[in-house]
Write a protein that holds these residues in place. Structure first.
Motif, PDB file in Angstrom:
ATOM      1  N   ASP A  88       0.794  -1.194   0.085  1.00  0.00           N
ATOM      2  CA  ASP A  88       0.072  -0.043   0.124  1.00  0.00           C
ATOM      3  C   ASP A  88       0.930   1.211  -0.121  1.00  0.00           C
ATOM      4  N   VAL A  89       0.361   2.546  -0.613  1.00  0.00           N
ATOM      5  CA  VAL A  89       1.004   3.507  -0.542  1.00  0.00           C
ATOM      6  C   VAL A  89       1.317   4.078   0.954  1.00  0.00           C
ATOM      7  N   ASP A  90       0.356   3.891   1.977  1.00  0.00           N
ATOM      8  CA  ASP A  90       0.598   4.409   3.091  1.00  0.00           C
ATOM      9  C   ASP A  90       1.990   3.707   3.641  1.00  0.00           C
ATOM     10  N   TYR A  91       2.396   2.291   3.225  1.00  0.00           N
ATOM     11  CA  TYR A  91       3.489   1.790   3.855  1.00  0.00           C
ATOM     12  C   TYR A  91       4.650   2.828   3.443  1.00  0.00           C
ATOM     13  N   ARG A  92       4.846   3.057   2.317  1.00  0.00           N
ATOM     14  CA  ARG A  92       5.727   3.967   1.818  1.00  0.00           C
ATOM     15  C   ARG A  92       5.970   5.284   2.362  1.00  0.00           C
TER      16      ARG A  92
END
Lengths: 421, 152
Positions: A39-43
């Protein structure tokens, strides 16, 4: 006794293998395919952790709208391996299952039933698996909420309040549990002290308003005030420390953003198209308020009606909150799925009905995901279809909730469980 | 490698609230042909304002400006001119280099993105039906709560 432990151990082992497998697959897909698994959130978390490791504010990273604790926890992403965070969330998942199991046993469920509920609803459920392996931090909030409810069940009000304060700091939504917890604590005090205490007088109440007034008065008792004081202190302490470290940015991104957030981009919420079309009109504020009222009313009524069973009440609260919210993404479902194992023994419905409701829930999501895919990845104008699918999904969620409410029974039938073994 | 100026971008803002940004893309030599350079850039359209009568908004993707660097020993006639653009040499923003615009002919026509947008004429219908559905769904749950709730 050893049989129960081995059953739970087997379920935990299977869940761990499945999640590790997904994490490894995620590493492969991220490298090989254009659409990333992670997920983008992890980035965002990793970038914020890198900033924290350099001694800077995590809020320098755009769209980092979480507690600084998360960036601090994920600093090993920078020093060790980027997958550390995902492994931490997987461990969080398993810990949540263990706490759910303990809470179920505390509520009177048999060992096998407790293990079965935890395994089907959480450990082997693909949705929490996908959410954690993709790098979303929902498992940590689920863990804190389950710990709060477990400690309330066991009677450790102080520990429950500390976990609750931390949970609210990490994600705002557990704030809605304040009312059911307050009502529940006063009802436990009354049932412990019996009918001697005048405050628990159960004379016939002539009006609904009178009943509500009595509840308000009864809420101001030792347990509730102690809970409020400890939770408030924990939350205040964390807020003050982080405000001192990171300033106004911390308050703005970690708290205020979530309270005023209005996302006009497509999501599961039934309100998204309405908010998108009226984003710049003068009616925008009133429509937002109109969208908030059903949510508020349902939460109040659910608290007043079901506070005696705190776990069921919190489950209803979260499910109502997520379904009627102005923004809804699939990560939010984890917030109430984590409470499903605790609620399952009390909801007496046939396997067929349960499976039918589950099937309807997935159909509702599928009907939304299909036009949303064409909108986002193919550029077709499917706004009306996405909107109608959102309305239909709301209807399905409401139907499922009303079915769960109508099949709810207070006592957990331990004898029936033994017979089924 | 790519450099965004400014480096903090609000990726969630709709098009009418988004600020302009500059993207510097450092192209790698293409191994398949000498004196060729290649880069690939995914493009994701922002949400635009709802339109009055058309279902989509057209966004023209103009050709990028191609710059050559005079940072190696190869001499080109352009390098004798004063510098046109000062930009970082590579991914790091520390050392600036001098870059010169290279005239080129795009092999493709201008790319046009068709971005779907909501229709304003739907507003009344959408608002009415959304609010009606939420009222109906909340009544469904309220009825269940009041019928099966514990009032004792």
């Amino acid at each position: 006794m050893s049989g129960e432990r081995s059953a739970l151990g087997a379920a935990l082992g299977a869940a761990l293998l499945a999640r590790l497998g997904l994490v490894l697959y995620g590493v492969y897909q991220d490298g090989a395919m254009r659409v990333r698994y992670t997920d983008v959130d992890y980035r965002v978390f990793t970038d914020a952790a890198r900033l924290v490791a350099e001694g800077r504010s995590p809020y320098r990273r755009a769209t980092y709208r979480y507690t600084p604790l998360l960036a601090w926890l994920l600093t090993p992403n920078v020093y060790l391996a980027e997958a550390f965070g995902k492994l931490l969330f997987v461990v969080g998942d398993l810990a949540a299952a263990v706490i759910a199991y303990q809470a179920l046993r505390q509520r009177g469920a048999g060992a096998r039933q407790a293990c079965g509920c935890c395994a089907t609803a959480w450990l082997l459920n693909p949705l929490p698996m996908a959410v954690s392996s993709r790098g979303n931090a929902e498992a940590l909030v689920a863990l804190l909420v389950l710990a709060t409810l477990y400690f309330v069940e066991v009677g450790s009000i102080g520990k429950a309040a500390a976990c609750y304060g931390l949970a609210v700091h990490v994600k705002i939504y557990p704030l809605t549990y304040a009312l059911p917890v307050a009502l529940h604590l006063q009802s436990r005090r009354c049932s412990r002290e019996g009918a001697i205490n005048a405050g628990c007088d159960r004379k016939a109440r002539p009006t609904f308003a009178g009943y509500l007034w009595q509840l308000c008065v009864k809420m101001l008792n030792c347990d509730t005030l102690f809970f409020g004081a400890v939770a408030g202190s924990v939350l205040a302490a964390l807020t003050i420390v982080f405000y001192h470290l990171y300033g106004w940015e911390f308050l703005e991104h970690a708290y205020l953003y979530h309270l005023t957030r209005r996302d006009i981009r497509h999501n599961f919420s039934p309100y998204f198209y309405m908010l998108y079309l009226t984003a710049e009109s003068k009616w925008s504020f009133f429509l937002g308020l109109a969208a908030f009222l059903p949510q508020l009313l349902l939460l109040l009524v659910a608290s007043v009606v079901f506070y005696r069973d705190l776990v069921f009440c919190c489950f209803l609260h979260t499910a109502i909150f997520v379904s009627f919210n102005k923004v809804c993404t699939s990560q939010y479902f984890v917030w109430y799925i984590c409470l499903l194992p605790l609620v399952m023994p009390n909801v007496k419905m046939s396997w067929r009905r349960g499976l039918l409701l589950l099937f309807l829930w997935f159909v509702g999501q599928g009907l939304w995901l299909a036009p949303a895919y064409f909108l986002e990845f193919r550029g077709y104008n499917t706004f009306l279809l996405v909107w109608l699918a959102g309305l239909f999904f709301l209807f399905i969620n409401s139907f499922i909730l009303s079915q769960i409410i109508s099949h709810y029974q207070k006592e957990v039938r331990v004898a029936k469980d033994l017979k089924q073994q | 490698q790519a450099v965004l100026i400014p480096d903090a971008v609000d990726v969630e803002a709709p098009e009418y609230l988004a600020t302009d940004l500059l993207l510097l893309l450092y192209m790698e030599p293409d191994p398949r042909c000498s004196s060729c350079f290649s880069a690939a850039l995914p493009v994701h359209g922002r949400y635009h304002r709802p339109a009055e009568d058309s279902e989509e908004v057209l966004v023209v993707l103009k050709s990028p400006e191609v710059l050559a660097c005079c940072c190696d020993n190869r001499l080109r006639t352009e390098c004798w001119k004063p510098a046109e653009v000062e930009a970082p040499c590579s991914g790091t923003v520390d050392s600036p280099c001098r870059w010169y615009s290279v005239t080129h002919k795009p092999t493709y026509e201008e790319l046009i993105l068709h971005i779907p947008v909501g229709l304003r004429q739907h507003s009344s219908l959408v608002c009415a039906l959304t609010l009606l559905t939420t009222v109906l769904c909340s009544s469904l749950i309220l009825a269940a709560l009041c019928k099966h709730g514990q009032f004792s």
